[in-house]
Design an enzyme around this catalytic site. Structure first.
Site, PDB file in Angstrom:
ATOM      1  N   LEU A 126      43.162 -23.447  41.831  1.00  0.00           N
ATOM      2  CA  LEU A 126      44.087 -23.418  42.873  1.00  0.00           C
ATOM      3  C   LEU A 126      44.023 -24.479  43.787  1.00  0.00           C
ATOM      4  O   LEU A 126      45.059 -25.310  44.068  1.00  0.00           O
ATOM      5  CB  LEU A 126      43.798 -22.102  43.564  1.00  0.00           C
ATOM      6  CG  LEU A 126      45.313 -21.795  44.989  1.00  0.00           C
ATOM      7  CD1 LEU A 126      46.368 -21.644  44.219  1.00  0.00           C
ATOM      8  CD2 LEU A 126      44.495 -20.588  45.616  1.00  0.00           C
ATOM      9  N   GLN A 278       7.106  -6.659  69.440  1.00  0.00           N
ATOM     10  CA  GLN A 278       8.733  -6.027  69.684  1.00  0.00           C
ATOM     11  C   GLN A 278       9.713  -6.983  69.280  1.00  0.00           C
ATOM     12  O   GLN A 278      10.777  -6.638  68.950  1.00  0.00           O
ATOM     13  CB  GLN A 278       8.690  -5.496  71.188  1.00  0.00           C
ATOM     14  CG  GLN A 278       9.754  -4.391  71.209  1.00  0.00           C
ATOM     15  CD  GLN A 278       9.789  -3.764  72.502  1.00  0.00           C
ATOM     16  OE1 GLN A 278       9.970  -4.475  73.574  1.00  0.00           O
ATOM     17  NE2 GLN A 278       9.925  -2.567  72.597  1.00  0.00           N
ATOM     18  N   GLN A 336      13.664 -17.447  60.167  1.00  0.00           N
ATOM     19  CA  GLN A 336      12.999 -17.891  61.459  1.00  0.00           C
ATOM     20  C   GLN A 336      11.847 -16.822  61.562  1.00  0.00           C
ATOM     21  O   GLN A 336      10.597 -17.494  61.806  1.00  0.00           O
ATOM     22  CB  GLN A 336      13.848 -17.332  62.678  1.00  0.00           C
ATOM     23  CG  GLN A 336      13.283 -17.521  64.035  1.00  0.00           C
ATOM     24  CD  GLN A 336      13.232 -19.072  64.299  1.00  0.00           C
ATOM     25  OE1 GLN A 336      13.821 -19.884  63.633  1.00  0.00           O
ATOM     26  NE2 GLN A 336      12.518 -19.611  65.309  1.00  0.00           N
ATOM     27  N   HIS A 338       9.932 -16.088  59.001  1.00  0.00           N
ATOM     28  CA  HIS A 338       8.954 -16.919  58.179  1.00  0.00           C
ATOM     29  C   HIS A 338       8.351 -18.117  58.661  1.00  0.00           C
ATOM     30  O   HIS A 338       7.527 -18.510  57.991  1.00  0.00           O
ATOM     31  CB  HIS A 338       9.578 -17.148  56.832  1.00  0.00           C
ATOM     32  CG  HIS A 338       9.705 -15.979  55.929  1.00  0.00           C
ATOM     33  ND1 HIS A 338      10.631 -15.012  55.927  1.00  0.00           N
ATOM     34  CD2 HIS A 338       9.244 -15.759  54.644  1.00  0.00           C
ATOM     35  CE1 HIS A 338      10.803 -14.300  54.970  1.00  0.00           C
ATOM     36  NE2 HIS A 338       9.759 -14.498  54.121  1.00  0.00           N
ATOM     37  N   GLU A 363      37.468 -18.954  48.884  1.00  0.00           N
ATOM     38  CA  GLU A 363      38.577 -17.752  49.093  1.00  0.00           C
ATOM     39  C   GLU A 363      39.010 -17.365  50.425  1.00  0.00           C
ATOM     40  O   GLU A 363      39.159 -16.326  50.711  1.00  0.00           O
ATOM     41  CB  GLU A 363      37.972 -16.578  48.449  1.00  0.00           C
ATOM     42  CG  GLU A 363      38.047 -16.595  47.002  1.00  0.00           C
ATOM     43  CD  GLU A 363      37.371 -15.383  46.080  1.00  0.00           C
ATOM     44  OE1 GLU A 363      38.023 -14.401  46.546  1.00  0.00           O
ATOM     45  OE2 GLU A 363      36.583 -15.493  45.154  1.00  0.00           O
ATOM     46  N   SER A 366      36.515 -18.703  57.154  1.00  0.00           N
ATOM     47  CA  SER A 366      36.603 -17.537  58.275  1.00  0.00           C
ATOM     48  C   SER A 366      37.547 -17.739  59.042  1.00  0.00           C
ATOM     49  O   SER A 366      38.226 -16.903  59.814  1.00  0.00           O
ATOM     50  CB  SER A 366      35.165 -17.445  59.127  1.00  0.00           C
ATOM     51  OG  SER A 366      34.175 -17.357  58.206  1.00  0.00           O
ATOM     52  N   GLU A 367      37.874 -19.080  59.468  1.00  0.00           N
ATOM     53  CA  GLU A 367      39.270 -19.457  60.257  1.00  0.00           C
ATOM     54  C   GLU A 367      40.454 -18.949  59.979  1.00  0.00           C
ATOM     55  O   GLU A 367      41.506 -18.211  60.556  1.00  0.00           O
ATOM     56  CB  GLU A 367      39.345 -20.828  60.583  1.00  0.00           C
ATOM     57  CG  GLU A 367      38.144 -21.711  61.241  1.00  0.00           C
ATOM     58  CD  GLU A 367      36.927 -21.826  60.684  1.00  0.00           C
ATOM     59  OE1 GLU A 367      36.927 -21.678  59.507  1.00  0.00           O
ATOM     60  OE2 GLU A 367      35.666 -22.022  61.348  1.00  0.00           O
TER      61      GLU A 367
END
Ligand SMILES: Cc1cc2nc3c(=O)[nH]c(=O)nc-3n(C[C@H](O)[C@H](O)[C@H](O)COP(=O)(O)OP(=O)(O)OC[C@H]3O[C@@H](n4cnc5c(N)ncnc54)[C@H](O)[C@@H]3O)c2cc1C
Length: 384
Positions: A126, A278, A336, A338, A363, A366-367
């Site tokens: 396409l 934490q 991070q 790691h 495909e 995001s925009e």
């Protein structure tokens, strides 16, 4: 999660998961010869009966009809093991779905069974140099003359370029009608005038390249559906396949989370395992929560497709947008955790970091997904 699935879906998931555990998880590795590895993967996926999920039973497929939930389960599980395995499976689906929805009986009988068996490789052409997000800038022409069409033009970023035997190609039969003048064709790789121009090396292993049609003559019988139906065929295909991109993102993110949990339990600093800080636990909690939210959106969209619900476009755009963006964040946090080990070439998280990036682009970027979602939202709202 199980409310989206029936027993057959759960069986498929358990079958593909054990195959991935045995065949893909032990060795995420870069192969010098991507084409060889890609061909082998399609053949293995065919032998295992996985590519059979891209076609309806009548044409060599696994089920009565193609189901988005099957495709998502397969992409999620395969991506967890190898992005290349996911790509090769995904392209069998993307390249063949236009034939499933618009092909004649003869076209389906000829092209779908070998693709479902993993004996023929499929591609979907396409994108063009001047027509990426903006399909109205398409330039490839298909001129009807006698009993054939003559195709002229260039397509870029075509996955499986040079590897595939069967290409679904979109070209203008009536340029004055702009996108309404786009038609779809099935073009065989050995058609005179079909040329592989170049292969394009990517960040993550992926067979992709540029193809050209140089007065490529295809018989009229290769037209899919009617002239002018090309855009509808492309968009209907993408509406079904879009949520499967989200599923691949879920698979990559799942693997990243697993790697991060394992590493944080093993690695000790300041006299304790990273997992005991934490700060690390909060990272893991956010990663797991985003992953679960992505999974729910993806399978909700797939369920919507399988039940012919009208809000498919909205749901699949949301699933693709959220899952691919979240996977990027999850993989980044896994890396991070790691520390320096995360950027060493060949470690699973380093590979995932490269693998995850393209999902936010292909495909529909995001925009573009955001534009689709916002347009739907505004279209369906009443002026206040
Ligand atoms: C790994 C990979 C595999 C692919 N496989 C295939 C394939 O098999 N077949 C195929 O046909 N194509 C394939 N593509 C092409 C892919 O679909 C395009 O890259 C994608 O549609 C974006 O087009 P573009 O790259 O030309 O970017 P552009 O359209 O030039 O966009 C560039 C940037 O501008 C933004 N942008 C564009 N328009 C707007 C707008 N209106 N508003 C806001 N932002 C905008 C985009 O979001 C993006 O960030 C593949 C691409 C990749 C990376």
């Amino acid at each position: 999660m199980d409310f989206f699935f029936n027993q057959e879906h759960l069986l498929l998931r358990s079958r593909v998961r054990s195959w991935v555990e045995k065949n893909l998880i032990p060795g995420i590795r870069e192969e010098a010869d991507i084409d060889k590895q890609a061909r082998q993967l399609v053949s293995h996926l065919g032998q295992e009966g996985f590519t059979a999920y891209v076609a309806a039973k009548k044409f060599g497929g696994a089920r009565e009809n193609v189901q988005a939930r099957d495709l998502c389960i397969l992409r999620e599980e395969l991506a967890r093991g190898s992005a290349l395995a996911d790509t090769m499976f995904a392209m069998q689906a993307l390249g063949s779905y236009p034939i499933t929805i618009a092909g004649s009986e003869e076209q389906k009988q000829r092209y779908l069974p070998p693709i479902a068996r993993g004996e023929a490789i499929a591609a979907f052409a396409l994108t063009e140099p001047q027509a990426g997000s903006d399909l109205s800038s398409m330039e490839t022409r298909a001129v009807s003359r006698g009993g054939e069409y003559r195709l002229t033009g260039v397509k870029c970023f075509i996955s499986n370029a040079g590897l595939a035997q069967t290409y679904t190609v979109f070209a203008l039969t009536d340029p004055e009608k702009k996108t309404k003048g786009i038609s779809a064709f099935v073009v065989e790789a050995n058609t005179p005038g079909f040329v592989l121009k170049e292969r394009t090396p990517l960040l993550s292993p992926h067979p992709i390249g540029v193809i050209a049609f140089e007065d490529c003559r295809v018989p009229r019988t290769q037209l899919l559906g009617q002239e002018g139906e090309g855009l509808k065929i492309a968009l209907t295909t993408l509406d079904t396949l879009r949520c499967t991109v989200g599923a691949a993102a879920v698979g990559l993110a799942q693997r990243a989370l697993e790697e991060a949990v394992q590493y944080s339990r093993k690695r000790r600093q300041f006299g304790q395992a990273l997992a005991e800080f934490q700060a690390t636990q909060f990272k893991l909690a956010d990663m797991a929560t985003e992953l679960e939210a992505s999974r729910l959106l993806v399978y909700q969209a797939a369920w919507t497709r399988d039940h012919n619900q009208s809000d498919l476009k909205q749901k699949s755009s949301m699933a693709k947008l959220y899952a691919t963006e979240a996977a990027q964040r999850i993989v980044d946090q896994a890396l991070q955790i790691h520390g320096g080990t995360g950027v060493v070439v060949g470690t699973p998280v380093e590979r995932l970091y490269r693998d995850v990036r393209a999902l936010r682009i292909y495909e529909g970027t995001s925009e573009i997904q955001r534009l689709v979602i916002a347009r739907n939202l505004l279209k369906n709202s009443q002026p206040g």
